[in-house]
Design an enzyme around this catalytic site. Structure first.
Site, PDB file in Angstrom:
ATOM      1  N   GLY A  13     -66.079 122.482  22.487  1.00 23.68           N
ATOM      2  CA  GLY A  13     -66.557 121.999  24.581  1.00 23.68           C
ATOM      3  C   GLY A  13     -67.951 121.795  23.777  1.00 23.68           C
ATOM      4  O   GLY A  13     -68.619 122.303  25.019  1.00 23.68           O
ATOM      5  N   ASN A  15     -69.340 118.349  24.266  1.00 20.76           N
ATOM      6  CA  ASN A  15     -70.127 117.397  24.938  1.00 20.76           C
ATOM      7  C   ASN A  15     -69.485 118.580  26.869  1.00 20.76           C
ATOM      8  O   ASN A  15     -70.077 117.911  27.828  1.00 20.76           O
ATOM      9  CB  ASN A  15     -68.743 116.531  25.172  1.00 20.76           C
ATOM     10  N   LYS A  66     -42.733 116.917  29.349  1.00 21.40           N
ATOM     11  CA  LYS A  66     -44.196 116.599  30.003  1.00 21.40           C
ATOM     12  C   LYS A  66     -44.059 116.485  31.430  1.00 21.40           C
ATOM     13  O   LYS A  66     -45.328 116.897  31.693  1.00 21.40           O
ATOM     14  CB  LYS A  66     -44.663 115.150  28.770  1.00 21.40           C
ATOM     15  N   MET A  91     -56.796 116.417  23.631  1.00 21.80           N
ATOM     16  CA  MET A  91     -56.094 115.495  22.662  1.00 21.80           C
ATOM     17  C   MET A  91     -54.518 114.755  22.991  1.00 21.80           C
ATOM     18  O   MET A  91     -54.213 115.759  21.935  1.00 21.80           O
ATOM     19  CB  MET A  91     -56.452 116.364  20.968  1.00 21.80           C
ATOM     20  N   ARG A  92     -54.405 115.102  23.836  1.00 23.11           N
ATOM     21  CA  ARG A  92     -53.417 115.084  24.573  1.00 23.11           C
ATOM     22  C   ARG A  92     -53.782 113.088  25.365  1.00 23.11           C
ATOM     23  O   ARG A  92     -54.651 113.114  25.781  1.00 23.11           O
ATOM     24  CB  ARG A  92     -52.262 115.587  25.471  1.00 23.11           C
ATOM     25  N   ASN A 108     -63.044 108.797  29.835  1.00 28.21           N
ATOM     26  CA  ASN A 108     -62.954 109.543  28.295  1.00 28.21           C
ATOM     27  C   ASN A 108     -64.207 109.001  27.053  1.00 28.21           C
ATOM     28  O   ASN A 108     -64.536 108.144  27.079  1.00 28.21           O
ATOM     29  CB  ASN A 108     -61.762 109.198  27.182  1.00 28.21           C
ATOM     30  N   HIS A 110     -65.044 108.249  23.325  1.00 33.46           N
ATOM     31  CA  HIS A 110     -64.455 108.259  21.734  1.00 33.46           C
ATOM     32  C   HIS A 110     -65.413 108.269  21.199  1.00 33.46           C
ATOM     33  O   HIS A 110     -66.914 107.179  21.138  1.00 33.46           O
ATOM     34  CB  HIS A 110     -63.664 106.896  21.906  1.00 33.46           C
TER      35      HIS A 110
HETATM   36  C1  GAR Z   1     -65.656 114.560  20.714  1.00 33.81           C
HETATM   37  O1  GAR Z   1     -66.903 114.017  19.437  1.00 33.81           O
HETATM   38  C2  GAR Z   1     -65.105 113.064  21.050  1.00 33.81           C
HETATM   39  O2  GAR Z   1     -65.547 112.031  21.358  1.00 33.81           O
HETATM   40  C3  GAR Z   1     -63.601 113.373  20.431  1.00 33.81           C
HETATM   41  O3  GAR Z   1     -63.903 114.700  20.345  1.00 33.81           O
HETATM   42  C4  GAR Z   1     -65.480 115.606  20.243  1.00 33.81           C
HETATM   43  C5  GAR Z   1     -64.700 116.451  21.276  1.00 33.81           C
HETATM   44  O4  GAR Z   1     -66.057 117.859  20.953  1.00 33.81           O
HETATM   45  N1  GAR Z   1     -63.265 112.748  21.007  1.00 33.81           N
HETATM   46  C6  GAR Z   1     -62.008 111.600  20.607  1.00 33.81           C
HETATM   47  O5  GAR Z   1     -61.778 111.058  19.219  1.00 33.81           O
HETATM   48  C7  GAR Z   1     -60.529 110.896  21.753  1.00 33.81           C
HETATM   49  N2  GAR Z   1     -60.083 110.141  20.348  1.00 33.81           N
HETATM   50  P1  GAR Z   1     -66.665 118.355  21.461  1.00 33.81           P
HETATM   51  O6  GAR Z   1     -65.570 119.291  21.626  1.00 33.81           O
HETATM   52  O7  GAR Z   1     -67.535 119.327  21.033  1.00 33.81           O
HETATM   53  O8  GAR Z   1     -67.115 118.239  22.427  1.00 33.81           O
END
Ligand code: GAR
Length: 201
Positions: A13, A15, A66, A91-92, A108, A110
Site C-alpha cells: 500500500g 501507492n 468470481k 493483483m486480480r 491502474n 503498472h
Molecule cells: C506497484 O509498484 C504497482 O505498480 C504494482 O504493484 C505495486 C504495488 O505497490 N502493480 C502491478 O504490478 C500491476 N500489474 P504498493 O502496494 O506499495 O502500492
C-alpha cells in the site's frame, strides 16, 4: 460535490499512502472514501485504517464464483457512491462485465512502460531483460491485462549499478508522484478518451 474514490490494493500500500497524502494536501481534490482489499494481510489495510479510510475486505475464497465475488465488490462501490476506482497493486483481473459496468472509471498503475513487461513482476522482468530504460504507466483498465488507454507514462533509466531493489525504489518514487497527478486529472474531468488515445484538456 467532491468525487468519491475507492482504492483497491492487495499488498503493502505505498501507492495508497501517496494517495492519502495527496488528498490531505489537496493535490487530489476528491474524497478517498473506500479501500477494497482481497488480502487480509495487506499492509494497505492498516494504512487505510490509520488514515480513517473505510475498509472493505472481500476475499475470493469466501465466494463460490468470481461473479459472486464481484457482486460483493459492486455492492460496496454502489453503497459508497464511488466515481473512480484506483487499482494500486490489486493483483486480480476484473471480469469484462465489471469493466463494462464501470467503463473508463477504473485506472491502474503498472511499474513498466507498457506494452513492455506486463504482468505482476514487471520491475524484475525489465531488470533481468537488461532494459536500459523502464518506467511507470497509468492507464484506464479494459478487459485485457495491463492494456487499456494510457493516461500518463514516465521513463526511468536503469543504471549499471542498479540492483532489482534500487530499481524498485526509483520506480516507486515515480509512481508516488505520477499516480496522484493522473487521479487529479481524472477528478478535474480533463481526460478525454478516443480509441486508445487519451488527451489531456
Ligand atoms: C506497484 O509498484 C504497482 O505498480 C504494482 O504493484 C505495486 C504495488 O505497490 N502493480 C502491478 O504490478 C500491476 N500489474 P504498493 O502496494 O506499495 O502500492
Amino acid at each position: 460535490m467532491n468525487k468519491r474514490i475507492a482504492v483497491f490494493a492487495s499488498g503493502r500500500g505505498s501507492n495508497l499512502s501517496a494517495i492519502i497524502e495527496a488528498v490531505k494536501n489537496k493535490k487530489i481534490r476528491a474524497d478517498l472514501s473506500l479501500l477494497v482489499s482481497d488480502n487480509p494481510q495487506a499492509g494497505a489495510i492498516e494504512k487505510a485504517k490509520a488514515a480513517g479510510v473505510r475498509v472493505a475486505l472481500v476475499e475470493r475464497k469466501d465466494f463460490g464464483s468470481k461473479e459472486d465475488f464481484e457482486k460483493k465488490i459492486i455492492e460496496h462501490l454502489e453503497e459508497n457512491k464511488i466515481d473512480l476506482i484506483v487499482l494500486a497493486g490489486f493483483m486480480r483481473m476484473f471480469s469484462p462485465a465489471l469493466v463494462e459496468r464501470f467503463k473508463f472509471m477504473i485506472i491502474n498503475i503498472h511499474p513498466a512502460l507498457l506494452p513492455s513487461f506486463k504482468g505482476s513482476h514487471a520491475i524484475k522482468d525489465a531488470f533481468d531483460y537488461g532494459a536500459k530504460v523502464t518506467g511507470v504507466t497509468v492507464h484506464f483498465v479494459d478487459e485485457l491485462m495491463d492494456h487499456g488507454p494510457i493516461i500518463l507514462q514516465e521513463a526511468v533509466a536503469v543504471a549499471e549499478t542498479d540492483t532489482p531493489e534500487t530499481l524498485e525504489e526509483k520506480i516507486h518514487k515515480v509512481e508516488h508522484r505520477l499516480y496522484p497527478e493522473a487521479i487529479e486529472l481524472f477528478v478535474e474531468g480533463r481526460l478525454k478518451v478516443e480509441g486508445r488515445k487519451v488527451s489531456i484538456r
